[in-house]
Design a protein around this motif. Structure first.
Motif, PDB file in Angstrom:
ATOM      1  N   GLN A  32       0.780  -1.229   0.000  1.00 18.23           N
ATOM      2  CA  GLN A  32       0.000   0.000   0.000  1.00 18.23           C
ATOM      3  C   GLN A  32       0.816   1.284   0.000  1.00 18.23           C
ATOM      4  O   GLN A  32       0.689   2.098  -0.912  1.00 18.23           O
ATOM      5  N   GLU A  33       1.618   1.500   0.994  1.00 18.80           N
ATOM      6  CA  GLU A  33       2.263   2.796   1.125  1.00 18.80           C
ATOM      7  C   GLU A  33       3.555   2.903   0.332  1.00 18.80           C
ATOM      8  O   GLU A  33       3.886   3.960  -0.179  1.00 18.80           O
ATOM      9  N   ALA A  34       4.275   1.823   0.217  1.00 19.46           N
ATOM     10  CA  ALA A  34       5.565   1.883  -0.451  1.00 19.46           C
ATOM     11  C   ALA A  34       5.444   1.885  -1.970  1.00 19.46           C
ATOM     12  O   ALA A  34       6.302   2.400  -2.658  1.00 19.46           O
ATOM     13  N   ALA A  35       4.385   1.339  -2.463  1.00 17.58           N
ATOM     14  CA  ALA A  35       4.299   1.133  -3.899  1.00 17.58           C
ATOM     15  C   ALA A  35       4.091   2.405  -4.698  1.00 17.58           C
ATOM     16  O   ALA A  35       4.787   2.665  -5.659  1.00 17.58           O
ATOM     17  N   GLY A  36       3.117   3.167  -4.309  1.00 14.75           N
ATOM     18  CA  GLY A  36       2.807   4.337  -5.093  1.00 14.75           C
ATOM     19  C   GLY A  36       2.105   4.002  -6.390  1.00 14.75           C
ATOM     20  O   GLY A  36       2.021   4.790  -7.296  1.00 14.75           O
ATOM     21  N   ALA A 116       7.341  -9.839  -8.419  1.00 12.26           N
ATOM     22  CA  ALA A 116       6.735  -8.572  -8.841  1.00 12.26           C
ATOM     23  C   ALA A 116       6.463  -7.664  -7.645  1.00 12.26           C
ATOM     24  O   ALA A 116       6.707  -6.457  -7.710  1.00 12.26           O
ATOM     25  N   GLU A 117       5.972  -8.244  -6.554  1.00 16.15           N
ATOM     26  CA  GLU A 117       5.710  -7.453  -5.339  1.00 16.15           C
ATOM     27  C   GLU A 117       7.002  -6.815  -4.824  1.00 16.15           C
ATOM     28  O   GLU A 117       7.008  -5.649  -4.431  1.00 16.15           O
ATOM     29  N   ASN A 118       8.061  -7.574  -4.832  1.00 14.77           N
ATOM     30  CA  ASN A 118       9.343  -7.037  -4.363  1.00 14.77           C
ATOM     31  C   ASN A 118       9.813  -5.875  -5.233  1.00 14.77           C
ATOM     32  O   ASN A 118      10.343  -4.891  -4.729  1.00 14.77           O
ATOM     33  N   LYS A 119       9.618  -6.001  -6.543  1.00 13.39           N
ATOM     34  CA  LYS A 119      10.001  -4.910  -7.452  1.00 13.39           C
ATOM     35  C   LYS A 119       9.124  -3.677  -7.215  1.00 13.39           C
ATOM     36  O   LYS A 119       9.611  -2.561  -7.212  1.00 13.39           O
ATOM     37  N   VAL A 120       7.823  -3.907  -7.013  1.00 12.69           N
ATOM     38  CA  VAL A 120       6.915  -2.788  -6.758  1.00 12.69           C
ATOM     39  C   VAL A 120       7.304  -2.104  -5.453  1.00 12.69           C
ATOM     40  O   VAL A 120       7.375  -0.879  -5.373  1.00 12.69           O
ATOM     41  N   LYS A 121       7.554  -2.887  -4.429  1.00 13.36           N
ATOM     42  CA  LYS A 121       7.912  -2.344  -3.119  1.00 13.36           C
ATOM     43  C   LYS A 121       9.223  -1.546  -3.195  1.00 13.36           C
ATOM     44  O   LYS A 121       9.353  -0.510  -2.557  1.00 13.36           O
ATOM     45  N   ALA A 122      10.162  -2.035  -3.991  1.00 11.09           N
ATOM     46  CA  ALA A 122      11.451  -1.349  -4.129  1.00 11.09           C
ATOM     47  C   ALA A 122      11.365  -0.162  -5.085  1.00 11.09           C
ATOM     48  O   ALA A 122      12.316   0.601  -5.196  1.00 11.09           O
ATOM     49  N   GLY A 123      10.235  -0.043  -5.775  1.00  7.94           N
ATOM     50  CA  GLY A 123      10.070   1.062  -6.709  1.00  7.94           C
ATOM     51  C   GLY A 123      10.792   0.826  -8.025  1.00  7.94           C
ATOM     52  O   GLY A 123      11.070   1.762  -8.758  1.00  7.94           O
ATOM     53  N   ASN A 124      11.080  -0.420  -8.335  1.00 10.09           N
ATOM     54  CA  ASN A 124      11.802  -0.764  -9.562  1.00 10.09           C
ATOM     55  C   ASN A 124      10.878  -1.150 -10.712  1.00 10.09           C
ATOM     56  O   ASN A 124      11.316  -1.761 -11.677  1.00 10.09           O
ATOM     57  N   LEU A 125       9.601  -0.800 -10.594  1.00 10.97           N
ATOM     58  CA  LEU A 125       8.646  -1.200 -11.625  1.00 10.97           C
ATOM     59  C   LEU A 125       7.800   0.023 -12.005  1.00 10.97           C
ATOM     60  O   LEU A 125       7.067   0.554 -11.173  1.00 10.97           O
ATOM     61  N   SER A 126       7.908   0.448 -13.252  1.00  7.77           N
ATOM     62  CA  SER A 126       7.108   1.586 -13.705  1.00  7.77           C
ATOM     63  C   SER A 126       5.676   1.119 -13.954  1.00  7.77           C
ATOM     64  O   SER A 126       5.390  -0.080 -13.944  1.00  7.77           O
TER      65      SER A 126
END
Length: 143
Positions: A32-36, A116-126
Motif C-alpha cells: 500500500q504505502e511503499a508502492a505508489g 513482482a511485489e518485491n520490485k513494486v515495493k522497491a520502486g523498480n517497476l514503472s
C-alpha cells in the motif's frame, strides 16, 4: 486387521505432520504505502483471502481494475483447490465487482507475484512495466 490399523496410523501421522508444519500462517505482503501504484485494493483482497481457513499466505498485485492473486493453500486442503479458488474469487468479487480478478493456486504464479511485489515495493517497476508484468502472469496462469 493389523495391516489396516498400521495404514490408518500412517495416514494420520502424515496429515498431522503436514498440518503441524503449515499451521504457521504467513502474513500478506503489503504494498500500500511503499508502492505508489495504487495497490490498496490488492492489499485489502489479500486480507480477505488470508482470512480463509485454507490459506497460508497470499501474494498479489493490481493495475487499474485488474488484479492477479496467488495463494498458498494448506496441504490437507489441496484436494479441494477448485473450491478454494472459487471461494476466494467470490469473496474478492464481492468486494470489487468491477475488477477483473485472476486467482491462482499455482506455485509458479505465486513465485512470479512474489518477485513482482518485491520490485513494486522497491520502486523498480514503472506503471507500464507493472501492466506488462500482470499480462505476463495472466498468460502463465492460463497455461
Amino acid at each position: 486387521m493389523k495391516r489396516k490399523l498400521v495404514s490408518i496410523l500412517a495416514v494420520l501421522l502424515c496429515l498431522g505432520a503436514c498440518t503441524q508444519a503449515e499451521d504457521e500462517r504467513g502474513s500478506a505482503f503489503k504494498l500500500q504505502e511503499a508502492a505508489g501504484h495504487g495497490q490498496e485494493a490488492s492489499d485489502r483482497a489479500k486480507d480477505e483471502i488470508l482470512a480463509m481457513e485454507e490459506v497460508i499466505s497470499v501474494r498479489g498485485i493490481q493495475y487499474k481494475e485488474e488484479m492477479v492473486m496467488a495463494m498458498h493453500v494448506k496441504q490437507v486442503d489441496r484436494f479441494q483447490l477448485k473450491d478454494v479458488r472459487k471461494k476466494a474469487f467470490d469473496r474478492i468479487k464481492a468486494l470489487y465487482p468491477d475488477y477483473t480478478i485472476h486467482i491462482s493456486t499455482d506455485k509458479k504464479i505465486y513465485k512470479e507475484l512474489e518477485d513482482a511485489e518485491n520490485k513494486v515495493k522497491a520502486g523498480n517497476l514503472s506503471e507500464k512495466e507493472l501492466e506488462k508484468t500482470i499480462k505476463v502472469i495472466e498468460k502463465h496462469s492460463k497455461g
